[in-house]
Write a protein that holds these residues in place. Sequence first.
Motif, PDB file in Angstrom:
ATOM      1  N   GLN A  38       0.829  -1.205   0.000  1.00 44.10           N
ATOM      2  CA  GLN A  38       0.000   0.000   0.000  1.00 44.10           C
ATOM      3  C   GLN A  38       0.861   1.252   0.000  1.00 44.10           C
ATOM      4  O   GLN A  38       0.562   2.236  -0.687  1.00 44.10           O
ATOM      5  N   ALA A  39       1.951   1.219   0.768  1.00 44.97           N
ATOM      6  CA  ALA A  39       2.841   2.383   0.814  1.00 44.97           C
ATOM      7  C   ALA A  39       3.557   2.591  -0.515  1.00 44.97           C
ATOM      8  O   ALA A  39       3.782   3.732  -0.943  1.00 44.97           O
ATOM      9  N   MET A  40       3.910   1.498  -1.193  1.00 44.67           N
ATOM     10  CA  MET A  40       4.641   1.623  -2.457  1.00 44.67           C
ATOM     11  C   MET A  40       3.721   2.003  -3.602  1.00 44.67           C
ATOM     12  O   MET A  40       4.157   2.696  -4.542  1.00 44.67           O
ATOM     13  N   ASN A  41       2.473   1.580  -3.556  1.00 46.38           N
ATOM     14  CA  ASN A  41       1.566   1.854  -4.674  1.00 46.38           C
ATOM     15  C   ASN A  41       1.439   3.343  -4.971  1.00 46.38           C
ATOM     16  O   ASN A  41       1.273   3.746  -6.117  1.00 46.38           O
ATOM     17  N   GLY A  42       1.532   4.136  -3.951  1.00 44.93           N
ATOM     18  CA  GLY A  42       1.389   5.563  -4.168  1.00 44.93           C
ATOM     19  C   GLY A  42       2.648   6.252  -4.644  1.00 44.93           C
ATOM     20  O   GLY A  42       2.610   7.425  -5.035  1.00 44.93           O
ATOM     21  N   LYS A  43       3.781   5.539  -4.619  1.00 42.91           N
ATOM     22  CA  LYS A  43       5.055   6.189  -4.934  1.00 42.91           C
ATOM     23  C   LYS A  43       5.712   5.674  -6.212  1.00 42.91           C
ATOM     24  O   LYS A  43       6.449   6.410  -6.859  1.00 42.91           O
ATOM     25  N   LEU A  44       5.517   4.406  -6.534  1.00 39.75           N
ATOM     26  CA  LEU A  44       6.228   3.809  -7.657  1.00 39.75           C
ATOM     27  C   LEU A  44       5.495   4.105  -8.963  1.00 39.75           C
ATOM     28  O   LEU A  44       4.440   3.528  -9.239  1.00 39.75           O
ATOM     29  N   ALA A  45       6.038   5.003  -9.735  1.00 46.71           N
ATOM     30  CA  ALA A  45       5.415   5.380 -11.004  1.00 46.71           C
ATOM     31  C   ALA A  45       5.517   4.228 -12.002  1.00 46.71           C
ATOM     32  O   ALA A  45       6.483   3.449 -11.988  1.00 46.71           O
ATOM     33  N   ASN A  46       4.541   4.131 -12.896  1.00 51.22           N
ATOM     34  CA  ASN A  46       4.530   3.077 -13.909  1.00 51.22           C
ATOM     35  C   ASN A  46       5.373   3.533 -15.096  1.00 51.22           C
ATOM     36  O   ASN A  46       4.854   3.957 -16.143  1.00 51.22           O
ATOM     37  N   GLU A  47       6.688   3.449 -14.916  1.00 52.25           N
ATOM     38  CA  GLU A  47       7.621   3.871 -15.951  1.00 52.25           C
ATOM     39  C   GLU A  47       8.918   3.084 -15.812  1.00 52.25           C
ATOM     40  O   GLU A  47       9.241   2.561 -14.752  1.00 52.25           O
ATOM     41  N   HIS A  48       9.638   3.007 -16.921  1.00 50.52           N
ATOM     42  CA  HIS A  48      10.952   2.375 -16.946  1.00 50.52           C
ATOM     43  C   HIS A  48      11.934   3.388 -17.517  1.00 50.52           C
ATOM     44  O   HIS A  48      11.551   4.231 -18.351  1.00 50.52           O
ATOM     45  N   PRO A  49      13.222   3.320 -17.105  1.00 49.09           N
ATOM     46  CA  PRO A  49      13.846   2.377 -16.167  1.00 49.09           C
ATOM     47  C   PRO A  49      13.522   2.725 -14.712  1.00 49.09           C
ATOM     48  O   PRO A  49      13.205   3.866 -14.395  1.00 49.09           O
ATOM     49  N   ARG A  50      13.647   1.700 -13.861  1.00 51.69           N
ATOM     50  CA  ARG A  50      13.323   1.863 -12.449  1.00 51.69           C
ATOM     51  C   ARG A  50      14.454   1.390 -11.536  1.00 51.69           C
ATOM     52  O   ARG A  50      14.473   1.730 -10.365  1.00 51.69           O
ATOM     53  N   LEU A  51      15.376   0.606 -12.070  1.00 51.11           N
ATOM     54  CA  LEU A  51      16.448   0.030 -11.252  1.00 51.11           C
ATOM     55  C   LEU A  51      17.722   0.859 -11.366  1.00 51.11           C
ATOM     56  O   LEU A  51      18.409   0.830 -12.400  1.00 51.11           O
ATOM     57  N   LEU A  52      18.016   1.645 -10.345  1.00 56.42           N
ATOM     58  CA  LEU A  52      19.234   2.462 -10.232  1.00 56.42           C
ATOM     59  C   LEU A  52      19.283   3.614 -11.228  1.00 56.42           C
ATOM     60  O   LEU A  52      20.148   4.478 -11.124  1.00 56.42           O
ATOM     61  N   ILE A  53      18.382   3.623 -12.200  1.00 51.57           N
ATOM     62  CA  ILE A  53      18.255   4.741 -13.135  1.00 51.57           C
ATOM     63  C   ILE A  53      16.780   5.098 -13.219  1.00 51.57           C
ATOM     64  O   ILE A  53      15.924   4.216 -13.317  1.00 51.57           O
TER      65      ILE A  53
END
Length: 811
Positions: A38-53
């Motif tokens: 629930q906490a991550m759903n509001g913060k993690l945008a649906n876009e790439h790249p997401r890992l370290l970049i």
Amino acid sequence: MHLLRIPFAGKLAALLLTFCCLSAQAADDRSIVEQRIQAMNGKLANEHPRLLIRPADIPALRKSLLETLPAQPDTAALAKLALAPLDNKPLPPQPLAVSNGTDEGSKAWREGYQTASDTGNQAWRYALGWQLKNDAQYGREAARWLLHLASWKIDREVLRTNDELFIQHLRPMIFAYDWAYDALTPEERTTVRTALEARLKLLAEHIQPKFSLTQPTSPDNSLSHPMRFISTLGLGGLALYHDTPAAPGWVAWAYEYYNRQFPVWGGDAGGWAEGLNYWATGMTQHMRFLEAMQLQGFDEPLARPFFRNTPWFATYFQMPYGGSSFGDLTNIMAPTPSMALLLEKFALLQQDPYLLQAGRLFSSKLPTAFNYYDYGAIDALLHLFRRGQSKLVEAELYQLPRARLFDDIGWVAMHGKLGDKATDVMMGFKSSPFGSASHSFADQNSFVINAFGEPLAISSGYREYYDSPHHKGWTRTTAAKNAILVGGEGQPIKQASAKGRIARFLAGDQATYVLGDAREAYAGKLSQALRHVLFVDKRYWVMLDELAADEARNFQWLLHAREKMQIDESRNFVQIAKGAARLDVYFLSPALGQLAFRQTNQFAVPVANGYEKRMPDEWHMTAETKKEARSQSILSVLFPRRDGYTGDEASVRALPARSGFAAAVTHDAGVDRIYIARDKDRSIRADGINADARAAWLGERGEDTRLLLVDVRRFNEKKVFFEASKTLSMEGYFNWSVFNVRFLEPPPEGTTIQFRIGLPPRTLTGVPKNDWIYDEDNKTLDIKLRPSTSLLRIVPARPFDEEENPNPLLR
């Protein structure tokens, strides 16, 4: 029939209780994971790249890696690695998953995971090229390698047979999917995602049952790899977060394990019981995931005490050369660019200039390889991109405390001048609550010594491959360590119960005292296994072993080195020489003639054929008591020095003692008297000293006498006499005109201390005026100490006349 039902009912009840506990634990874990999602759903945008970049980083990243770094002489070569050559390299066939454990099998096992790693890294590199150039050629190469990896038949049997092959193709494949996402066609994304989903599902089923989010994980021989793999599960979940229904649960579970329970092999102090090698190679994996989460706004794990303290583990135990340490693959372990980068990352994270200096001491170069076990060129390039955002001042490591206890794993490091390769002398001492589980060895109460740029007293043995006959039959054993055998027997291997403990640690500015208790590790062979170590004046060690068994036995005191040792049995003397460094070892008790010395350069279990050139013979010395006895004490002095420096030499002798043990060491700086009491009575009666204390050091340095007193209640010496109402530990110095003392631990509430002093103090600092009183008639000074009292400084009322009063300051 009734008699048979009782034990069955008991077993059934136990099974039901276990099931209920596991069910409740699983429910708690699910609740924690759901809250994190629930906490991550509001913060993690649906876009790439997401890992370290992140997408917002791309313009600045391109400028840094394609323009800034290539223009700088010290980074130009590394910058060239940012773009893999577009050479249409042929795709390797899927490697066979072959089990480890034999010479031939281990060779095929390594070849399998190396091919997997190389293939995965090719996809990752081309994905980086796509991000930097936005060139279809790089996108197509990333797709070609990704689709090839996705075509491999990776199932549960591959994971079971060669888990390194499984994980080493999977982690870079996850990065490549995330970074090359926009270069893939929808069909290609589906193909690669489907392969990733299946493999991450296998990984989750493999590791999640082994670890609880709410209960600590007990050390186990099978947990080393699974704990390292948690990071890959987290990275996979983060990369697929909006693409796969199970992904949020994977990343949330991994994140919460790091936040709540990690690690198995250490604790708040930051240690790693498996040793430096497994710390260094494991932390690169863990930090990739945690840095990726930090960039997404989730950084709670990195604020935990373990992550704040763990860089000090390498700072204190990794020498800036190939020194010896504890744990697997750390016999002669040189610092690496990957380790240097890891410490620099921690330095910037914590804004600590000492960690920055430690990293630079280990290596001035950044890593340029592409492999699984270390940071590589891509990690170095991303670090350089972000490093410009933070600046740190220079610092010198010798300003740090010279000794440090990692009480979570029972390791102690003692340095003369931390960070100075040319002059530092270092002892590592171990008595670990983790026993000999996993990649820890059966070496409680053992030590290593590194000095003047050389490994001297080493942890012996090699590892051709995991659990080879030599690795299992020699390297893991007590016989291969600087430890104690009883009747030729040591501690059991691969047992978490074969544990030791640091019973006492006290570190001053000039001296350090350590007491290790390894009785439990000997599994009934010894009823007492104590090793006292006193690090004197930052330059040498005095060691007392107190040993007892239920029946009369011979005891063996072991020492290992890379070169042949010089033995002089007529003096109870042994010397290790390596390069210009020397370690002189004097046995003061038992007396001359009671120890038998021998050495060999043969391993009890030889290294496997074909490894001899890479793994040369080492030398092993045994000092054995000639007579069997139920108890035995062994007093030794270990004095490192440099060949050709006459000022480094020492004269060592035992002093008569009615209670406890005493030694005198004369060297260029002065004369030291060292006293160590038996643990059971803590009484010292020797050579003009009468004390109730655990240990004491008095060092004559011109007109000054330095001192360290460990757990003292009463101290009566020709220059100093005092009594305390409760046990104290202190260090300081005194001369004819002043007495300085610093308490190394807060005095217990209500403690009073009484000195005999010839004249009233002119000044007494460290306590309020109404907390001390001088009795003129009895020549006693009574001081009330408080827990906040840290130091005392007593200056007499007037200068003394030495002829009129031979003991002018005190008494």
